[in-house]
Design a protein around this motif. Structure first.
Motif, mmCIF file in Angstrom:
data_model
loop_
_atom_site.group_PDB
_atom_site.id
_atom_site.type_symbol
_atom_site.label_atom_id
_atom_site.label_comp_id
_atom_site.label_asym_id
_atom_site.label_seq_id
_atom_site.Cartn_x
_atom_site.Cartn_y
_atom_site.Cartn_z
ATOM 1 N N PHE A 162 9.268 3.036 47.659
ATOM 2 C CA PHE A 162 9.541 4.191 48.525
ATOM 3 C C PHE A 162 10.839 3.960 49.279
ATOM 4 O O PHE A 162 10.913 3.128 50.177
ATOM 5 C CB PHE A 162 8.383 4.418 49.503
ATOM 6 N N PRO A 164 12.894 5.966 51.725
ATOM 7 C CA PRO A 164 12.806 7.217 52.490
ATOM 8 C C PRO A 164 14.169 7.893 52.625
ATOM 9 O O PRO A 164 15.180 7.363 52.154
ATOM 10 C CB PRO A 164 12.279 6.765 53.842
ATOM 11 N N SER A 165 14.161 9.020 53.265
ATOM 12 C CA SER A 165 15.419 9.689 53.591
ATOM 13 C C SER A 165 16.320 8.715 54.339
ATOM 14 O O SER A 165 15.846 7.920 55.165
ATOM 15 C CB SER A 165 15.170 10.893 54.504
ATOM 16 N N ARG A 168 15.727 7.125 58.060
ATOM 17 C CA ARG A 168 14.349 7.242 58.577
ATOM 18 C C ARG A 168 13.866 5.947 59.235
ATOM 19 O O ARG A 168 13.199 6.006 60.260
ATOM 20 C CB ARG A 168 13.409 7.645 57.452
ATOM 21 N N GLY A 185 13.453 0.528 52.937
ATOM 22 C CA GLY A 185 12.252 1.120 52.373
ATOM 23 C C GLY A 185 11.225 0.058 52.052
ATOM 24 O O GLY A 185 11.341 -1.089 52.495
ATOM 25 N N ASP A 198 4.796 3.525 56.250
ATOM 26 C CA ASP A 198 5.701 4.569 56.744
ATOM 27 C C ASP A 198 5.309 5.031 58.144
ATOM 28 O O ASP A 198 6.171 5.246 58.996
ATOM 29 C CB ASP A 198 5.690 5.759 55.784
ATOM 30 N N LYS A 202 8.397 4.555 60.836
ATOM 31 C CA LYS A 202 9.201 5.762 61.084
ATOM 32 C C LYS A 202 9.501 6.005 62.554
ATOM 33 O O LYS A 202 10.369 6.808 62.869
ATOM 34 C CB LYS A 202 8.518 6.989 60.487
ATOM 35 N N PRO A 363 14.856 11.242 49.836
ATOM 36 C CA PRO A 363 13.747 10.294 49.704
ATOM 37 C C PRO A 363 13.270 10.252 48.257
ATOM 38 O O PRO A 363 13.302 11.268 47.557
ATOM 39 C CB PRO A 363 12.666 10.893 50.606
ATOM 40 N N ASP A 387 14.523 14.470 54.521
ATOM 41 C CA ASP A 387 13.610 14.558 55.661
ATOM 42 C C ASP A 387 12.262 15.183 55.313
ATOM 43 O O ASP A 387 11.468 15.459 56.207
ATOM 44 C CB ASP A 387 14.259 15.275 56.859
ATOM 45 N N ASP A 389 9.882 13.563 53.873
ATOM 46 C CA ASP A 389 9.256 12.313 53.417
ATOM 47 C C ASP A 389 7.733 12.406 53.323
ATOM 48 O O ASP A 389 7.128 11.925 52.364
ATOM 49 C CB ASP A 389 9.652 11.160 54.349
#
Lengths: 415, 415
Positions: A162, A164-165, A168, A185, A198, A202, A363, A387, A389
């Motif tokens: 994963f 992410p954006s 993040r 990530g 996450d 985050k 993401p 965004d 995610d």
């Protein structure tokens, strides 16, 4: 099981696995059973209780040395955890150790082998985190991506990746390579664990994980402008994945021709920024740099200021165009790598199938479940809008349930 | 004078000034004459030969300790220069030492006094760099801005502050506070020196400095939605600056009412991100944090994830709107601070007049030349469009020539 009991049990589970596998896999750059047991004895309760993390060695830790995969920083102690490590530990996770990274998260490989075939690369640059997670020596591998450093090892090691954006997860305490792209990530064995991590990574305090599988209405199928570089394993994985998803959602091909410049723009921006970010190492410790990283810096120094700034402008235009794509599709399906993990003596694999997505800051979740002609893992990736995610994690959990189970490395007894 | 001779002469000039002034000003957190002379003896030729830098102590240096203004990092050695320091040294500049920062570049003040009045703050957080440059103990002060940390000390100390577009200078080796905003910049005694430093800091290799003064055709006059907080000194500085510029360029008021939410958006994003970035310090060293920074982190922890993400979206919308402004104006003129430097026991001054511009990621040059009711310096700032840094420096050089000469601190003999 209470959180109090979960931590010591987690530590012993991971220690047993490390004792059995690490001598062959060589995923860790630093690992100390006494440290792990001590941490387990006083770990806080939290949403990640019972899970162990492997920390890519471009990420600072208070207890272990942080070497960035370079002899320049051999035995270097930052004395502090990176923000991501502190957040995971505050969430109840234990640190199993530091995991092998390529030099400064670029190309020069470390000693880690692919868990499915010791002659193959685990993929770079998050090599150790991927191999540790694939073999149960860690549950959450902290990883980073500047080009393809997370997606590629996830695909090669048959696990979930994963990225992410962009932006993040906090990068405080993570060595910079190219700040326009550097993204933190995770590598895990399933999407649910990525979602649990996450929820902790985050923000300053843990939130609720995005755990509900969610079917997308429309999927865009991206063979990408680089499809001619896809090998048999990736071609078969993409058609199997397409068939499995098409039984449940509308899927149609997306023409990415307008994005074909993305790879070159990515290389330009990355080279220029790496030459800035590693200015001290180049100026003061050049003799300790590999030819690969010195070459990246020197090619970056030759990129003109105007070329770089024009690439930034062009990248922004492509990002706006990508946002439009998600007006038509909930997720995109794309190759994760050209094929199975190549032989280790050829390097850590081609970044081709990730450069564009990293440039676009989208993401992405890499999912395992497919195999190439040698029986080695091949992944595919799902991408969501910038965004988006949480939704993407939901779609990935849905697709994961439709895909075949991931393969487990040989030599048995894997989680 | 050859570059070879320039470096030792620069070192002796700066050492003499430090010997005369530092006991009173307390701009440095670390300074070693032997180190400076040794560096001068083997400094490379380069575009910055003959100039000395002061390095804000949130920026890593190989030789000096890096303390981030916090007892947590007392005597901490990073063992490596931040990218910006390496680039400046490669360009021939000498490092005069580390300069005092507030704790983690937030609010708790260090010992530095305002060179014009020892009872006043030099402004935070780049306190030491500003005071060192104002008194000739350094020629280029490395500084950073997350809210108002560069613009405000420039205004209070009567010098030039250049905060470039977000992302222009590499942050590798700089302690993060709020990554959406953290921006590295310089404090100098004139615009030409800022341009010389910019040519070195903006890329992997030095480029040509933007030294040509350039008259703007249209100037937007921004009293801002916070004009009621402007004190007499700032009101007078703004009207004098307006009158001086109006003789040479069209100037008209800009209604910033659509940007009035910018301050609150900035505070939301900064609080949330600081709580992430300083997660380790809060988790592992809370007792060593000041009430100010602990308060920032705790208020950041209370900001909901949805509130933070909505603020990011709203900030992007304001940035797009700001880009439109520069279709009508070449530069904007705005207050740099509410007024003269306040008394040190009230803190390091209000960030009010910089929060919006930092949120918008615009480049800004603070120019001196004005004075408040107590005779202390008051600056004004000129702003350009994102990534229009070279043009802005040209406009700033033009305005600098029209403005009165900056005042010099009492006790004479200043450069």
């Amino acid at each position: 099981m209470t959180a109090k009991a979960a931590a010591p049990r987690c530590a012993e589970r991971v220690l047993a696995r490390i004792a059995a596998r690490e001598a062959r896999i060589r995923a860790f750059s630093a690992h100390d059973p006494a440290l792990l047991r001590r941490e387990a004895a006083c770990a806080p309760a939290g949403p990640l209780a019972g899970l162990a993390i492997g920390v890519k060695d471009i990420i600072a830790t208070e207890d272990y040395p942080t070497g960035y995969g370079s002899p320049i920083y051999d035995g270097f102690h930052t004395g502090a955890d990176a923000a991501c490590v502190a957040l995971l530990r505050a969430g109840g996770a234990l640190c199993a150790g530091k995991t092998v990274t390529t030099e400064f998260a670029f190309f020069r490989a470390g000693p880690t082998v692919n868990p499915f075939d010791a002659a193959r690369t685990p993929g770079g640059s998050s090599s150790g985190s991927a191999a540790a997670v694939a073999t149960g020596m860690a549950d959450i591998g902290l990883a980073s991506q500047t080009a393809a450093s997370l997606t590629r090892p996830a695909s090669y090691c048959g696990i979930v990746g994963f990225k992410p954006s962009y932006g993040r997860y906090a990068l405080a305490g993570v060595k910079a390579l190219a700040p326009s792209f550097d993204t933190l990530g995770t590598l895990t064995r399933d999407v649910a664990t990525a979602a649990r991590a996450d929820a902790v990574l985050k923000g300053p305090l843990p939130g609720a994980p995005a755990t509900t599988p969610r079917a997308p209405a429309r999927i865009g199928l991206c063979h990408t402008p680089w499809w001619n570089e896809a090998e048999g394993g990736t071609r078969r994985a993409m058609s199997r994945a397409t068939a499995l998803l098409a039984a449940h959602a509308a899927i149609e091909p997306v023409d990415l021709a307008p994005f074909a410049t993305g790879c070159d723009l990515h290389a330009t921006i990355m080279g220029y920024e790496a030459a800035q970010a590693l200015a001290w190492e180049y100026r003061a410790r050049r003799a300790l740099l590999s030819p690969q990283i010195a070459g990246l810096i020197e090619s970056g120094q030759r990129i003109g200021d105007d070329t770089y700034r024009a690439a930034l402008v062009a990248a922004r235009a492509l990002r706006a165009r990508a946002a439009d794509l998600f007006g038509r599709y909930d997720v995109l399906l794309a190759p994760a790598a050209p094929g199975e993990a190549p032989l280790a003596d050829t390097g850590t694999g081609s970044p081709r199938f990730s450069r564009l997505w990293t440039l676009l800051r989208l993401p992405t979740v890499t999912l395992p479940g497919f195999a190439g002609p040698s029986g080695l893992p091949v992944g595919v990736q799902l991408l969501g809008p910038r965004d988006g995610d949480e939704r993407l994690l939901g779609h990935a959990a849905w697709a994961e349930a439709l895909f075949p189970a991931r393969g487990t490395p040989p030599h048995g007894d894997y989680p």
